[in-house]
Design a protein around this motif. Structure first.
Motif, PDB file in Angstrom:
ATOM      1  N   THR A  58       0.837  -1.202   0.000  1.00  0.00           N
ATOM      2  CA  THR A  58       0.000   0.000   0.000  1.00  0.00           C
ATOM      3  C   THR A  58       0.873   1.254   0.000  1.00  0.00           C
ATOM      4  O   THR A  58       0.615   2.205  -0.753  1.00  0.00           O
ATOM      5  CB  THR A  58      -0.937   0.008   1.226  1.00  0.00           C
ATOM      6  OG1 THR A  58      -1.789  -1.146   1.142  1.00  0.00           O
ATOM      7  CG2 THR A  58      -1.782   1.256   1.278  1.00  0.00           C
ATOM      8  N   ALA A  59       1.914   1.257   0.819  1.00  0.00           N
ATOM      9  CA  ALA A  59       2.814   2.415   0.868  1.00  0.00           C
ATOM     10  C   ALA A  59       3.532   2.601  -0.473  1.00  0.00           C
ATOM     11  O   ALA A  59       3.694   3.729  -0.946  1.00  0.00           O
ATOM     12  CB  ALA A  59       3.827   2.251   2.001  1.00  0.00           C
ATOM     13  N   VAL A  60       3.951   1.515  -1.117  1.00  0.00           N
ATOM     14  CA  VAL A  60       4.617   1.592  -2.421  1.00  0.00           C
ATOM     15  C   VAL A  60       3.660   2.169  -3.460  1.00  0.00           C
ATOM     16  O   VAL A  60       4.041   3.026  -4.266  1.00  0.00           O
ATOM     17  CB  VAL A  60       5.138   0.207  -2.863  1.00  0.00           C
ATOM     18  CG1 VAL A  60       5.528   0.200  -4.333  1.00  0.00           C
ATOM     19  CG2 VAL A  60       6.314  -0.219  -2.003  1.00  0.00           C
ATOM     20  N   GLU A  61       2.415   1.698  -3.451  1.00  0.00           N
ATOM     21  CA  GLU A  61       1.422   2.203  -4.406  1.00  0.00           C
ATOM     22  C   GLU A  61       1.199   3.709  -4.218  1.00  0.00           C
ATOM     23  O   GLU A  61       1.118   4.459  -5.188  1.00  0.00           O
ATOM     24  CB  GLU A  61       0.090   1.454  -4.264  1.00  0.00           C
ATOM     25  CG  GLU A  61       0.152   0.011  -4.711  1.00  0.00           C
ATOM     26  CD  GLU A  61       0.412  -0.138  -6.197  1.00  0.00           C
ATOM     27  OE1 GLU A  61       0.058   0.750  -6.990  1.00  0.00           O
ATOM     28  OE2 GLU A  61       0.993  -1.176  -6.580  1.00  0.00           O
ATOM     29  N   GLU A  62       1.113   4.152  -2.970  1.00  0.00           N
ATOM     30  CA  GLU A  62       0.922   5.579  -2.694  1.00  0.00           C
ATOM     31  C   GLU A  62       2.146   6.388  -3.114  1.00  0.00           C
ATOM     32  O   GLU A  62       2.006   7.484  -3.650  1.00  0.00           O
ATOM     33  CB  GLU A  62       0.599   5.806  -1.223  1.00  0.00           C
ATOM     34  CG  GLU A  62      -0.774   5.316  -0.843  1.00  0.00           C
ATOM     35  CD  GLU A  62      -1.118   5.589   0.612  1.00  0.00           C
ATOM     36  OE1 GLU A  62      -0.624   6.590   1.173  1.00  0.00           O
ATOM     37  OE2 GLU A  62      -1.883   4.789   1.175  1.00  0.00           O
ATOM     38  N   LEU A  63       3.332   5.844  -2.903  1.00  0.00           N
ATOM     39  CA  LEU A  63       4.552   6.520  -3.323  1.00  0.00           C
ATOM     40  C   LEU A  63       4.595   6.622  -4.844  1.00  0.00           C
ATOM     41  O   LEU A  63       4.863   7.692  -5.394  1.00  0.00           O
ATOM     42  CB  LEU A  63       5.786   5.770  -2.803  1.00  0.00           C
ATOM     43  CG  LEU A  63       7.153   6.333  -3.195  1.00  0.00           C
ATOM     44  CD1 LEU A  63       7.367   7.711  -2.568  1.00  0.00           C
ATOM     45  CD2 LEU A  63       8.264   5.384  -2.760  1.00  0.00           C
ATOM     46  N   ALA A  64       4.311   5.508  -5.524  1.00  0.00           N
ATOM     47  CA  ALA A  64       4.338   5.502  -6.992  1.00  0.00           C
ATOM     48  C   ALA A  64       3.265   6.414  -7.573  1.00  0.00           C
ATOM     49  O   ALA A  64       3.463   7.023  -8.629  1.00  0.00           O
ATOM     50  CB  ALA A  64       4.152   4.075  -7.513  1.00  0.00           C
TER      51      ALA A  64
END
Length: 181
Positions: free
Chosen positions: A101-107
């Motif tokens: 989830t954090a990676v998706e938000e960062l991307a």
């Protein structure tokens, strides 16, 4: 993607470790992540050439690698302590979902680098699946466990056998060699 034939022989120490492209201190590369399972390929003095599950390799100071048993505890005989592997698998899934989830938000631009670091700070997961065998890192107890699909047993603890034995939730660390425990 895991490299065919990958079987971890060591784990990177809990704080990670520097790595080099070749056994030459002038050729540093990306550091290895904490508790990363690696396969020792070659030794040259203190230098160790390791292979990661994704096929990436590097040279490290082999004195700091944490050896794991070549053969996990026999699943047919009694282990020091058995437990249902599903709670550890559920925690690993939750941790991975949180990180994803954090990676998706960062991307997607919803997080900047510092916010990403804050959201993922303290997340830790370790899992290697090899056919019917699984090695899981139990973050709550600071130990690696081996499982056969039905039960798990401790085979390495961060604090060593004395600290593990003092904790009733830990089974004592057992190092298995080809000749037995």
């Amino acid at each position: 993607m895991t490299t065919p034939g990958f079987r971890p022989t060591h784990v990177v120490p809990q704080h990670g470790m520097p790595a080099w492209e070749s056994p030459d201190p002038a050729r540093p590369t990306v550091a290895l992540d904490p508790l990363l399972p690696v396969q020792l390929v070659e030794r040259r003095g203190d230098w160790a050439h390791v292979l990661c599950a994704n096929g990436w390799s590097a040279w490290v100071d082999g004195r700091f690698l944490i050896a794991v048993p070549q053969d996990p505890p026999a699943t047919g005989g009694p282990q020091a302590r058995t437990a249902d592997p599903r709670p550890l698998l559920a925690r690993a899934e939750q941790t991975l979902a949180h990180y994803r989830t954090a990676v998706e938000e960062l991307a997607g631009g919803g997080l900047d680098g510092e916010s990403f670091r804050v959201r993922t700070r303290g997340l830790r997961i370790g899992i290697v699946v090899d056919g019917e065998s699984v090695w899981l890192y139990d973050t709550e107890r600071g130990r690696w466990v081996y499982g056969d699909g039905k039960r798990v047993g401790t085979y390495a603890a961060d604090d060593g056998p004395h600290a593990a034995a003092a904790d009733p939730g830990h089974a004592p660390t057992q190092v298995v060699t080809p000749d037995g425990p």
